[in-house]
Motif scaffolding. Structure first.
Motif, mmCIF file in Angstrom:
data_model
loop_
_atom_site.group_PDB
_atom_site.id
_atom_site.type_symbol
_atom_site.label_atom_id
_atom_site.label_comp_id
_atom_site.label_asym_id
_atom_site.label_seq_id
_atom_site.Cartn_x
_atom_site.Cartn_y
_atom_site.Cartn_z
ATOM 1 N N PHE A 12 -45.907 -21.535 71.967
ATOM 2 C CA PHE A 12 -44.573 -21.649 72.544
ATOM 3 C C PHE A 12 -44.237 -20.373 73.315
ATOM 4 C CE2 PHE A 12 -44.953 -24.209 68.777
ATOM 5 C CZ PHE A 12 -44.506 -25.451 69.215
ATOM 6 N N GLN A 13 -43.795 -20.552 74.562
ATOM 7 C CA GLN A 13 -43.520 -19.414 75.445
ATOM 8 C C GLN A 13 -42.103 -19.521 76.031
ATOM 9 O OE1 GLN A 13 -47.104 -18.039 77.821
ATOM 10 N NE2 GLN A 13 -47.724 -20.150 77.442
ATOM 11 N N PRO A 14 -41.083 -19.439 75.193
ATOM 12 C CA PRO A 14 -39.715 -19.506 75.717
ATOM 13 C C PRO A 14 -39.353 -18.233 76.469
ATOM 14 C CG PRO A 14 -39.683 -18.913 73.407
ATOM 15 C CD PRO A 14 -41.117 -19.206 73.738
ATOM 16 N N VAL A 15 -38.417 -18.355 77.398
ATOM 17 C CA VAL A 15 -37.886 -17.193 78.096
ATOM 18 C C VAL A 15 -36.732 -16.651 77.259
ATOM 19 C CG1 VAL A 15 -36.842 -16.326 80.219
ATOM 20 C CG2 VAL A 15 -38.540 -18.169 80.313
ATOM 21 N N PHE B 87 -38.372 -27.244 67.709
ATOM 22 C CA PHE B 87 -38.069 -25.814 67.677
ATOM 23 C C PHE B 87 -37.001 -25.487 68.705
ATOM 24 C CE2 PHE B 87 -42.516 -26.085 66.287
ATOM 25 C CZ PHE B 87 -42.455 -25.394 65.090
ATOM 26 N N ILE B 88 -36.235 -24.436 68.436
ATOM 27 C CA ILE B 88 -35.270 -23.944 69.406
ATOM 28 C C ILE B 88 -35.274 -22.421 69.395
ATOM 29 C CG2 ILE B 88 -33.353 -24.132 67.754
ATOM 30 C CD1 ILE B 88 -31.561 -24.772 70.230
ATOM 31 N N MET B 89 -35.355 -21.841 70.581
ATOM 32 C CA MET B 89 -35.164 -20.401 70.748
ATOM 33 C C MET B 89 -33.741 -20.206 71.222
ATOM 34 S SD MET B 89 -36.051 -17.212 70.698
ATOM 35 C CE MET B 89 -37.821 -16.973 70.619
ATOM 36 N N TRP B 90 -32.935 -19.507 70.422
ATOM 37 C CA TRP B 90 -31.522 -19.342 70.739
ATOM 38 C C TRP B 90 -31.303 -18.172 71.697
ATOM 39 C CZ3 TRP B 90 -28.180 -22.980 69.380
ATOM 40 C CH2 TRP B 90 -28.444 -23.780 68.257
ATOM 41 N N ALA B 91 -30.349 -18.355 72.607
ATOM 42 C CA ALA B 91 -29.887 -17.238 73.436
ATOM 43 C C ALA B 91 -29.041 -16.330 72.555
ATOM 44 C CB ALA B 91 -29.064 -17.758 74.606
ATOM 45 N N SER B 92 -29.268 -15.035 72.651
ATOM 46 C CA SER B 92 -28.533 -14.109 71.794
ATOM 47 C C SER B 92 -28.572 -12.713 72.393
ATOM 48 C CB SER B 92 -29.158 -14.075 70.387
ATOM 49 O OG SER B 92 -28.601 -13.047 69.597
ATOM 50 N N MET C 61 -49.673 -21.137 64.252
ATOM 51 C CA MET C 61 -48.996 -21.494 65.490
ATOM 52 C C MET C 61 -48.514 -20.210 66.160
ATOM 53 S SD MET C 61 -47.032 -24.919 64.106
ATOM 54 C CE MET C 61 -46.690 -25.637 65.695
ATOM 55 N N ARG C 62 -48.331 -20.239 67.473
ATOM 56 C CA ARG C 62 -48.061 -19.007 68.218
ATOM 57 C C ARG C 62 -46.696 -19.055 68.901
ATOM 58 N NH1 ARG C 62 -52.495 -16.135 69.908
ATOM 59 N NH2 ARG C 62 -50.922 -14.595 70.513
ATOM 60 N N LEU C 63 -46.005 -17.930 68.866
ATOM 61 C CA LEU C 63 -44.781 -17.717 69.625
ATOM 62 C C LEU C 63 -45.010 -16.523 70.530
ATOM 63 C CD1 LEU C 63 -41.779 -18.229 70.253
ATOM 64 C CD2 LEU C 63 -41.224 -16.723 68.323
ATOM 65 N N MET C 64 -44.986 -16.744 71.840
ATOM 66 C CA MET C 64 -45.276 -15.698 72.818
ATOM 67 C C MET C 64 -44.180 -15.693 73.883
ATOM 68 S SD MET C 64 -49.389 -16.392 73.187
ATOM 69 C CE MET C 64 -49.639 -14.971 74.260
ATOM 70 N N PRO C 65 -43.022 -15.139 73.579
ATOM 71 C CA PRO C 65 -41.893 -15.196 74.518
ATOM 72 C C PRO C 65 -42.170 -14.465 75.824
ATOM 73 C CG PRO C 65 -41.181 -14.543 72.305
ATOM 74 C CD PRO C 65 -42.672 -14.454 72.333
ATOM 75 N N LEU C 66 -41.484 -14.914 76.860
ATOM 76 C CA LEU C 66 -41.499 -14.246 78.162
ATOM 77 C C LEU C 66 -40.237 -13.415 78.307
ATOM 78 C CD1 LEU C 66 -42.680 -17.335 80.203
ATOM 79 C CD2 LEU C 66 -44.040 -15.294 79.746
ATOM 80 N N ARG C 67 -40.295 -12.401 79.147
ATOM 81 C CA ARG C 67 -39.149 -11.496 79.303
ATOM 82 C C ARG C 67 -37.949 -12.213 79.926
ATOM 83 N NH1 ARG C 67 -40.487 -6.370 78.183
ATOM 84 N NH2 ARG C 67 -42.725 -5.879 78.098
ATOM 85 N N GLU C 68 -36.790 -11.654 79.657
ATOM 86 C CA GLU C 68 -35.556 -12.253 80.153
ATOM 87 C C GLU C 68 -35.551 -12.327 81.676
ATOM 88 O OE1 GLU C 68 -31.802 -11.072 78.642
ATOM 89 O OE2 GLU C 68 -32.582 -10.555 76.667
ATOM 90 N N ARG C 69 -35.113 -13.464 82.170
ATOM 91 C CA ARG C 69 -34.817 -13.649 83.589
ATOM 92 C C ARG C 69 -33.431 -14.263 83.619
ATOM 93 N NH1 ARG C 69 -39.898 -15.982 83.395
ATOM 94 N NH2 ARG C 69 -39.139 -18.024 84.063
#
Length: 340
Positions: free
Chosen positions: A46-49, A131-136, A168-176
């Motif tokens: 998973f690669q959420p921003v 899954f959910i990646m929350w804005a914070s 399982m992998r979580l690999m977030p991308l930097r904020e845009r």
């Protein structure tokens, strides 16, 4: 007489049999649910921003497992195996408690439909496995690429047992903070000073037309920490262009904003963020609801007494709450508003 006694004995036996069967039936164990080997996640990386709420749904294949099922994230750790408290502790996030439909008449009405709840920043829906990646505001604590990120397991269970989906992998991308973006998703650095509009067709003062996206540039600029969106237009020498020239624009409904203030240099709205507020289609969005949609229009009489419809469209998103300026820069020429 013997016959009567025999019938009586048979009746007693039948009654006892029914009673015994009923008693046994009451003591039968409840049917247990099953955990199937063919249950699986179709996505495991998973690669959420960061800085925006991202839902990963329809990614779990139930197979022959009985439902309801319970899901939870276990053993969240960094890629190096260290604890990751930034992803296991709870933080305040903004959650919808009412239905947003685009007819709200004020920021206060919008905010009344949202509330603050505490969640892990990377969360799992307990009965679907989504899954959910929350804005914070705490997203800056999360390891982002090029870091290797995180590894985690998921426990799936019901009364029939449990099953684990490991590594399982979580690999977030930097904020845009906005899209379309001129920021590199890995380094976070700008690759250009601006982005392009979605489409354009306008006459230029020098006789050439603005008819490709590269003819106009769009600049995003954060000017404060409030709740506003300002729209400006400038020519090739950075001189302001009066927004009133785009006189067929539906300014009141250009964005879902309030308290519009328009003068000869800019148009400003009070807005709630993010833009758009949800993926629900409204008069302010694309057909899918995924992006805000703005159209600037004017007409003029071209050579030959031909009515020419001029327009500029821009589909976009802004995720970070702030005072934002959107500047449309006609870098090659100035639009021609007069008739031929």
């Amino acid at each position: 007489m013997k016959t009567s006694k025999s019938i009586f004995k048979i009746g007693i036996a039948l009654c006892l049999g029914v009673l015994t069967f009923s008693s046994c039936k009451k003591n039968l164990p409840e049917e247990r649910l099953s955990i199937a080997n063919d249950s699986k996640y179709n996505v495991t990386v998973f690669q959420p921003v960061l800085g925006r709420s991202t839902l990963f749904n329809n990614i779990f294949q139930y197979g022959n497992s009985s439902r309801p099922l319970d899901f939870k994230i276990v053993n969240m750790r960094t890629f190096d195996g260290e604890p990751a408290p930034e992803l296991t502790e709870h933080y305040p996030v903004l959650v919808w408690k009412g239905i947003y439909n685009g007819t709200e008449k004020s920021i206060e009405e919008i905010e009344a439909k949202r509330t603050i709840e505490n969640h892990p920043l990377f969360d799992i829906r307990p009965h679907s496995g989504d899954f959910i990646m929350w804005a914070s505001a705490n997203s800056n604590m999360i390891k982002a690429q090029p870091d290797s990120g995180y590894v985690f397991d998921v426990e799936m269970s019901n009364s029939g047992g449990r099953k684990y989906f490991q590594n399982m992998r979580l690999m977030p991308l930097r904020e845009r903070p906005y899209e379309p973006s001129n920021l590199d998703p890995i380094t976070g650095q700008g690759t250009s000073v601006s982005v392009n509009p979605t489409s354009v067709f306008m006459a230029g003062q020098r006789g050439q037309y603005f008819n490709t996206r590269d003819d106009v540039q769009v600049l995003f600029k954060k000017t404060g920490n409030g709740n506003s969106l300002t729209i400006k237009f400038i020519d090739s020498l950075s001189n302001p262009i009066d927004p009133n020239n785009f006189d067929e624009t539906d300014w009141e409904n250009l964005v879902h904003g309030f308290n519009m203030k328009k003068d000869d240099k800019q148009v400003k709205y009070d807005v709630a963020y993010p833009i758009p507020l949800s993926s629900y289609p409204t008069r302010y969005t694309t057909v899918s609801g995924d992006q805000a949609h703005m159209v600037f229009r004017y007409s003029r009489m071209a050579f030959g007494n031909v009515l020419q419809k001029n327009y500029l469209t821009f589909n976009f998103k802004i995720f970070e709450k702030a005072d934002w300026e959107l500047t449309f820069w006609f870098k090659r020429d100035k639009p021609k508003f007069d008739n031929d």
